[in-house]
Design a protein around this motif. Structure first.
Motif, PDB file in Angstrom:
ATOM      1  N   ALA A 175       8.294   7.315 -13.201  1.00 60.19           N
ATOM      2  CA  ALA A 175       9.507   8.075 -12.891  1.00 60.19           C
ATOM      3  C   ALA A 175       9.912   7.892 -11.432  1.00 60.19           C
ATOM      4  N   ARG A 176       8.931   7.727 -10.569  1.00 57.67           N
ATOM      5  CA  ARG A 176       9.218   7.535  -9.138  1.00 57.67           C
ATOM      6  C   ARG A 176       9.373   6.057  -8.800  1.00 57.67           C
ATOM      7  N   LYS A 177       9.150   5.185  -9.791  1.00 55.30           N
ATOM      8  CA  LYS A 177       9.241   3.728  -9.588  1.00 55.30           C
ATOM      9  C   LYS A 177       8.338   3.289  -8.445  1.00 55.30           C
ATOM     10  N   SER A 178       7.096   3.727  -8.538  1.00 56.42           N
ATOM     11  CA  SER A 178       6.133   3.291  -7.533  1.00 56.42           C
ATOM     12  C   SER A 178       4.875   2.753  -8.219  1.00 56.42           C
ATOM     13  N   ALA A 179       4.248   1.793  -7.570  1.00 63.04           N
ATOM     14  CA  ALA A 179       3.050   1.144  -8.113  1.00 63.04           C
ATOM     15  C   ALA A 179       2.120   0.855  -6.948  1.00 63.04           C
ATOM     16  N   ASN A 180       1.480   1.889  -6.456  1.00 63.19           N
ATOM     17  CA  ASN A 180       0.646   1.756  -5.259  1.00 63.19           C
ATOM     18  C   ASN A 180      -0.727   1.201  -5.618  1.00 63.19           C
ATOM     19  N   LEU A 181      -1.221   0.323  -4.765  1.00 71.50           N
ATOM     20  CA  LEU A 181      -2.554  -0.271  -4.943  1.00 71.50           C
ATOM     21  C   LEU A 181      -3.571   0.572  -4.190  1.00 71.50           C
ATOM     22  N   VAL A 182      -4.635   0.940  -4.871  1.00 72.28           N
ATOM     23  CA  VAL A 182      -5.726   1.672  -4.251  1.00 72.28           C
ATOM     24  C   VAL A 182      -6.952   0.765  -4.208  1.00 72.28           C
ATOM     25  N   ILE A 183      -7.475   0.571  -3.015  1.00 73.45           N
ATOM     26  CA  ILE A 183      -8.709  -0.192  -2.844  1.00 73.45           C
ATOM     27  C   ILE A 183      -9.795   0.804  -2.464  1.00 73.45           C
ATOM     28  N   SER A 184     -10.815   0.890  -3.274  1.00 75.21           N
ATOM     29  CA  SER A 184     -11.907   1.820  -2.969  1.00 75.21           C
ATOM     30  C   SER A 184     -13.009   1.089  -2.216  1.00 75.21           C
ATOM     31  N   ALA A 185     -13.774   1.838  -1.439  1.00 75.37           N
ATOM     32  CA  ALA A 185     -14.936   1.283  -0.732  1.00 75.37           C
ATOM     33  C   ALA A 185     -14.583  -0.030  -0.027  1.00 75.37           C
ATOM     34  N   SER A 186     -13.651   0.039   0.915  1.00 72.56           N
ATOM     35  CA  SER A 186     -13.158  -1.165   1.593  1.00 72.56           C
ATOM     36  C   SER A 186     -14.291  -1.983   2.202  1.00 72.56           C
ATOM     37  N   GLN A 187     -14.098  -3.295   2.147  1.00 72.20           N
ATOM     38  CA  GLN A 187     -15.050  -4.231   2.733  1.00 72.20           C
ATOM     39  C   GLN A 187     -14.328  -5.073   3.784  1.00 72.20           C
ATOM     40  N   LEU A 188     -15.100  -5.626   4.702  1.00 69.99           N
ATOM     41  CA  LEU A 188     -14.484  -6.445   5.754  1.00 69.99           C
ATOM     42  C   LEU A 188     -13.676  -7.605   5.148  1.00 69.99           C
ATOM     43  N   GLY A 189     -14.134  -8.127   4.030  1.00 69.35           N
ATOM     44  CA  GLY A 189     -13.434  -9.230   3.371  1.00 69.35           C
ATOM     45  C   GLY A 189     -12.120  -8.836   2.726  1.00 69.35           C
ATOM     46  N   ASP A 190     -11.808  -7.546   2.716  1.00 72.81           N
ATOM     47  CA  ASP A 190     -10.523  -7.094   2.181  1.00 72.81           C
ATOM     48  C   ASP A 190      -9.393  -7.271   3.187  1.00 72.81           C
ATOM     49  N   PRO A 216       7.725  -7.626   0.876  1.00 72.70           N
ATOM     50  CA  PRO A 216       7.497  -8.254   2.181  1.00 72.70           C
ATOM     51  C   PRO A 216       6.036  -8.276   2.596  1.00 72.70           C
ATOM     52  N   GLY A 217       5.192  -7.513   1.922  1.00 74.68           N
ATOM     53  CA  GLY A 217       3.769  -7.545   2.206  1.00 74.68           C
ATOM     54  C   GLY A 217       3.303  -6.469   3.172  1.00 74.68           C
ATOM     55  N   THR A 218       2.015  -6.160   3.083  1.00 74.65           N
ATOM     56  CA  THR A 218       1.330  -5.230   3.995  1.00 74.65           C
ATOM     57  C   THR A 218       0.088  -5.922   4.497  1.00 74.65           C
ATOM     58  N   ARG A 219      -0.088  -5.935   5.824  1.00 71.26           N
ATOM     59  CA  ARG A 219      -1.296  -6.524   6.392  1.00 71.26           C
ATOM     60  C   ARG A 219      -2.360  -5.440   6.531  1.00 71.26           C
ATOM     61  N   LEU A 220      -3.459  -5.606   5.816  1.00 71.27           N
ATOM     62  CA  LEU A 220      -4.557  -4.650   5.857  1.00 71.27           C
ATOM     63  C   LEU A 220      -5.658  -5.168   6.762  1.00 71.27           C
ATOM     64  N   SER A 221      -6.093  -4.312   7.650  1.00 72.70           N
ATOM     65  CA  SER A 221      -7.224  -4.656   8.521  1.00 72.70           C
ATOM     66  C   SER A 221      -8.331  -3.637   8.281  1.00 72.70           C
ATOM     67  N   VAL A 222      -9.507  -4.136   7.928  1.00 71.11           N
ATOM     68  CA  VAL A 222     -10.658  -3.270   7.682  1.00 71.11           C
ATOM     69  C   VAL A 222     -11.532  -3.278   8.932  1.00 71.11           C
ATOM     70  N   LEU A 223     -11.795  -2.105   9.464  1.00 78.49           N
ATOM     71  CA  LEU A 223     -12.537  -1.966  10.707  1.00 78.49           C
ATOM     72  C   LEU A 223     -14.011  -1.692  10.433  1.00 78.49           C
ATOM     73  N   PRO A 224     -14.899  -2.355  11.167  1.00 74.45           N
ATOM     74  CA  PRO A 224     -16.341  -2.125  10.942  1.00 74.45           C
ATOM     75  C   PRO A 224     -16.789  -0.776  11.474  1.00 74.45           C
TER      76      PRO A 224
END
Lengths: 112, 116
Positions: B71-86, B108-116
């Protein structure tokens, strides 16, 4: 293994020169696509083809040409009319409508 | 024309935490599909997860899940337990037969940075 092969990985073009990027797939997919990606940006559609001997322009087709003489092959020619060809080029193919696009590893094109 | 929006140019997440990447779309076609791809710095596009508009349940693939709110026309991606390789660019893509030529539309994309 089935997949998409793009070659070459790196390509350099001289001013006024046409260059051709190769894209071959052995997935038996009907649809094939070419995208351009500039640094830090998303994918922009150049051309796509749904069946052999047929193709359609995408959003940024000017300065590019394609052919689809065989199901497996969809080469992209960057012509001299494309004044800013430096980019990363990705080829993709797709089977059924609810299936994802499968991508090659890309070709990085630069101007000498 | 269909449109895909990813409002987060960049996101940071601590290793082992969960992160949500936003994606909204605009269509009048009742039948469509949504895809998420990961693009590491090496450039290849890796398919992660798919959600069809008629699917009753939210898609899950390992650590990836899709929070689909039709109904909201959204499709969000959830990444659990992030890893540096994500750490990578993540693209949302939309497909429907209402698109001329049945082509995909990429956000257009989202740049994800996983911090140690």
């Amino acid at each position: 293994d089935g997949g998409i092969t793009q070659s070459p990985k790196y390509l350099f073009r001289k001013e006024g020169q046409n260059v051709t990027l190769s894209c071959e797939q052995n997935l038996n997919h009907d649809a094939m696509y070419w995208y351009r990606q500039d640094p830090g940006q998303g994918l922009r559609l150049i051309y796509y083809s749904q069946i052999v001997n047929d193709f359609q322009k995408g959003d940024i087709a000017e300065g590019y040409s394609v052919s689809r003489e065989k199901k497996e092959s969809f080469p992209l020619t960057v012509t001299s009319a494309q004044k800013n060809p430096t980019a990363f080029y990705l080829c993709a193919s797709r089977g059924q409508s609810n299936q994802p696009q499968h991508f090659g590893d890309g070709t990085r094109l630069s101007i000498l | 024309a269909q449109k895909i929006t990813q409002t987060q140019p960049g996101m940071f997440v601590q290793e082992k935490e969960a992160v949500t990447l936003d994606c909204t779309y605009d269509t009048s076609d009742p039948s469509y599909g949504l895809f998420w791809y990961k693009q590491p710095s090496s450039g290849e596009m890796i398919f992660l997860i798919y959600q069809g508009s008629y699917d009753q349940q939210n898609a899950t693939e390992g650590r990836y899940s899709l929070n689909f709110q039709k109904a909201r026309k959204s499709a969000n991606l959830v990444i659990s337990a992030s890893q540096l390789g994500d750490s990578a660019m993540y693209f949302c893509a939309f497909y429907s037969r209402d698109n001329y030529g049945q082509n995909f539309v990429f956000g257009p994309g989202t740049r994800l940075s996983v911090l140690p």
